[in-house]
Design a protein around this motif. Structure first.
Motif: not given
Length: 138
Positions: A57-67, A51-55, A17-20, A24-33
């Motif tokens: 998520i700590r700052q903003n736990d709201k995410v978006a995803f698509t398989t 990892s950057a994604k964990v940091e 899935m692509a996890l976003a 601070d208004g800056q999106p970041d997307v990566r693929m994860i299992g």
């Protein structure tokens, strides 16, 4: 057509899935299992705690995803809350192994360096090959 069955089929067969995340208004997307636990209705993923994604998520736990579909144009997409899981890797091992046989052998080698995270979602959009979105309450 049973949208719930299609949702479960997609979540069972698609491995990435692509996890976003966004800070601070800056999106970041990566693929994860990922794996979807039908019983607990939670998406799990394993990651490195530093990892950057964990940091993010700590700052903003709201995410978006698509398989990410392997063949046909069908996916599940949604938004949710990501957090460290209250369950252990050992508790989730049956779900991980069902989707990815042999995965726990890999995890045993890096066990001390990884963490289990979960994404809790209330509803998702199921996109099927007919390109029509179907809203589904999970």
């Amino acid at each position: 057509m049973d949208v719930r069955q299609e949702f479960l089929r997609i979540m069972d067969t698609q491995k990435l899935m692509a996890l976003a995340t966004s800070v601070d208004g800056q999106p970041d997307v990566r693929m994860i299992g990922f794996v979807y636990d039908k019983v607990n209705k939670v998406i799990y993923f394993v990651t490195y705690p530093k990892s950057a994604k964990v940091e993010q998520i700590r700052q903003n736990d709201k995410v978006a995803f698509t398989t990410l579909p392997a063949e046909r144009i069908e996916c599940v997409r949604g938004e949710g809350v990501a957090r460290p899981s209250s369950r252990t890797l050992e508790e989730v091992a049956p779900v991980l192994e069902e989707k990815r046989p042999g995965y726990m052998e890999h995890i045993k080698r890096v066990r001390d360096r990884v963490a289990l995270f979960e994404i809790v979602v209330d509803e998702v959009r199921v996109v099927l090959s007919d390109k029509k979105d179907h809203l589904l309450r999970v």
